[in-house]
Motif scaffolding. Structure first.
Motif, PDB file in Angstrom:
ATOM      1  N   ILE A 168      65.575  -5.898  39.622  1.00 14.89           N
ATOM      2  CA  ILE A 168      64.566  -4.889  39.287  1.00 14.89           C
ATOM      3  C   ILE A 168      64.728  -3.674  40.184  1.00 14.89           C
ATOM      4  O   ILE A 168      64.692  -3.786  41.415  1.00 14.89           O
ATOM      5  CB  ILE A 168      63.138  -5.466  39.429  1.00 14.89           C
ATOM      6  CG1 ILE A 168      62.965  -6.697  38.552  1.00 14.89           C
ATOM      7  CG2 ILE A 168      62.104  -4.407  39.075  1.00 14.89           C
ATOM      8  CD1 ILE A 168      61.634  -7.401  38.730  1.00 14.89           C
ATOM      9  N   ASP A 221      58.480  -7.363  33.381  1.00  9.89           N
ATOM     10  CA  ASP A 221      58.772  -7.732  34.766  1.00  9.89           C
ATOM     11  C   ASP A 221      57.558  -8.323  35.472  1.00  9.89           C
ATOM     12  O   ASP A 221      57.708  -9.173  36.360  1.00  9.89           O
ATOM     13  CB  ASP A 221      59.284  -6.512  35.554  1.00  9.89           C
ATOM     14  CG  ASP A 221      60.686  -6.109  35.138  1.00  9.89           C
ATOM     15  OD1 ASP A 221      61.376  -6.922  34.498  1.00  9.89           O
ATOM     16  OD2 ASP A 221      61.087  -4.962  35.443  1.00  9.89           O
ATOM     17  N   GLY A 269      59.421 -11.224  36.283  1.00  4.86           N
ATOM     18  CA  GLY A 269      60.209 -10.629  37.358  1.00  4.86           C
ATOM     19  C   GLY A 269      60.500 -11.561  38.511  1.00  4.86           C
ATOM     20  O   GLY A 269      61.492 -11.376  39.228  1.00  4.86           O
TER      21      GLY A 269
END
Length: 503
Positions: free
Chosen positions: A462, A451, A455
């Motif tokens: 997330i 991430d 991300g």
């Protein structure tokens, strides 16, 4: 071409197709680069919107154009996100490249050279394995071949320079590897006086802009940060901790040229083409990877043989009266020296320009030999082709997509409907595209160890709180730093997943 010639070409293309599609659903290699591109393209599938840049290029922080990302989005749209359609396209592109090599060899040299070069490309495992990998560098062989064809034919019509402009725009949307070869075109352009034609310059520039204009829009709105990245090469190098080491580059080049002829049967294709599995790379963390990776190290005799062939060909043909022989020499030398002088990592895919050009060299030298020697040399090429076919047919899927899909299915049975995070453990196979694959073949992890890098492409997916279950995905052949033996685990291929309940 007579009937025998047509039959031989069909046989070579059939070999190319069979080898590239055989067990592709099991042996497809999907790693971090593929995950990056697929995740980026998927944002377009979910929400159609204009993007002005594609993926970044190496340590330069130069962003390529967005066209490849748009194309990937189209493929993922029709496959509902399943990356296998991209794999099939990559393999198909390899078959097309085989045909283009024959066409270039036949048109510029002769039929014999076209057959030998295309046979080598069709059957040598190093080409087959890279052709089964969907990522932006996969267009490099075709770009190099078309550039060679364009710079050869511009002597007959200067309108071929428009093709060169289109190819340069394509490079800026795919991969910068072939970029140094355009210096040969720049030399020809000024030496031949083509710069005097204002009409040619304007049309070529407009053709180039078709591919480059999105990057102009991006630079205009970002203080020209993209184009100015080339002025920051020194600082980029220091931040990436990549050391410039020509000796390592030469060693890597020799190894690759030997691997052109032979890769060991039974090795995982993912080990053979993954730069993280190469102990010759300049990154210090990969120096000991040879203890674990099953990657073929080239026999010294084959590396020496390839180097001799290249430099013997170049020495003999540099002053040839035949323009095509001189042009191929120039292409080979520029490709080789740009790789040796490139201050980035010595990853094998950077040598693809050299390898695809090298396919012509054996055929040319055979055509310049007496009949008896030519028959013997052609027999040797047939032997290497048979060995190559055997390697491809017996490659291991240990670290490829097939075992990953099975592992994901088993993990999902254990996790059920609980939220979970994923972590990675590995040296050679750590960043394996797990998050995207879980999303396609299982469920989206609440958090992922990638991430931090990716991300920004899916911020709403997330989770803010750490879930109760963590799935640790490990390259099973390496020693772990922590003891996970008490955890529930499942194994598939070369991977093992440990399921840890944190609360």
């Amino acid at each position: 071409m007579n009937r025998k010639g047509i039959f031989l070409l069909i046989l070579i293309l059939a070999l190319s197709l069979i080898l590239r599609f055989y067990r592709l659903h099991d042996i497809y290699v999907f790693n971090f680069d593929e995950e990056y591109q697929a995740s980026y393209a998927w944002t377009l599938v979910k929400d159609v919107h204009p993007i002005w840049i594609g993926v970044s290029s190496s340590f330069l922080d130069f962003y390529l154009g967005p066209y490849f990302t748009y194309f990937t989005a189209v493929l993922l749209y029709f496959s509902s996100g399943d990356p296998m359609l991209t794999a099939y396209f990559a393999a198909f592109l390899g078959v097309v490249t085989t045909g283009i090599i024959f066409f270039v060899g036949r048109k510029i040299f002769n039929n014999q050279i076209g057959y030998i070069a295309s046979l080598l490309y069709a059957t040598m495992p190093i080409f087959v394995f890279f052709d089964q990998k969907y990522w932006n560098p996969m267009f490099t062989p075709i770009i190099v071949l078309f550039l060679f064809l364009t710079l050869y034919y511009n002597l007959k019509s200067y309108w071929f320079w428009i093709g060169a402009a289109v190819l340069f725009g394509t490079v800026l949307n795919t991969h910068l590897g072939p970029a140094p070869l355009f210096l040969i075109g720049v030399y020809q352009f000024f030496k031949g006086g083509y710069w005097k034609s204002i009409k040619l310059i304007i049309i070529s520039f407009l053709a180039f802009l078709i591919f480059y204009w999105p990057l102009i829009v991006f630079d205009f709105n970002h203080n020209f940060s993209n184009i100015s990245s080339f002025l920051r090469i020194g600082s980029s190098l220091s931040q990436s901790k990549i050391a410039f080491n020509p000796q390592v580059k030469l060693q890597s080049l020799a190894d690759t040229l030997g691997r052109f002829w032979y890769l060991k049967s039974g090795n995982p294709n993912a080990d053979e083409i993954n730069f993280s599995c190469n102990s010759l790379t300049v990154k210090p963390e990969f120096k000991d990877v040879g203890r674990y990776a099953k990657r073929t190290s080239a026999p010294l005799v084959l590396s020496i043989l390839s180097l001799i062939l290249i430099f013997y060909y170049s020495w003999v043909n540099y002053n040839s009266q035949k323009f095509e022989l001189k042009l191929l020499t120039a292409f080979l030398m520029v490709a080789i020296f740009s790789f040796l002088l490139y201050p980035g990592a010595s990853s094998e895919y950077y040598t693809m320009s050299i390898l695809v050009l090298f396919t012509f060299v054996p055929g040319i030298l055979i055509s310049q030999s007496n009949k008896k020697l030519a028959v013997g040399l052609f027999g040797i090429i047939i032997i290497f082709s048979i060995l190559g076919i055997n390697t491809v047919l017996h490659t291991s899927d240990e670290f490829s997509l097939g075992p990953k899909k099975k592992l994901i299915a088993e993990v999902m049975k254990i996790v059920g409907q609980e939220d979970f995070a994923i972590e990675g453990r590995g040296i050679c196979h750590n960043y394996e595209g797990w998050r995207y694959l879980f999303k396609v073949y299982g469920r989206v992890p609440t958090q992922s160890y990638t991430d931090d890098s990716l991300g920004w492409l899916y911020p709403k997916e997330i989770g803010k709180e750490k879930p109760a279950i963590t799935v640790i995905l490990s390259e099973d052949r390496i020693p772990l730093k922590e003891d996970l033996s008490s955890l529930t685990s499942v194994r598939s291929g070369g991977y093992r997943a440990y399921i840890r309940k944190d609360r």
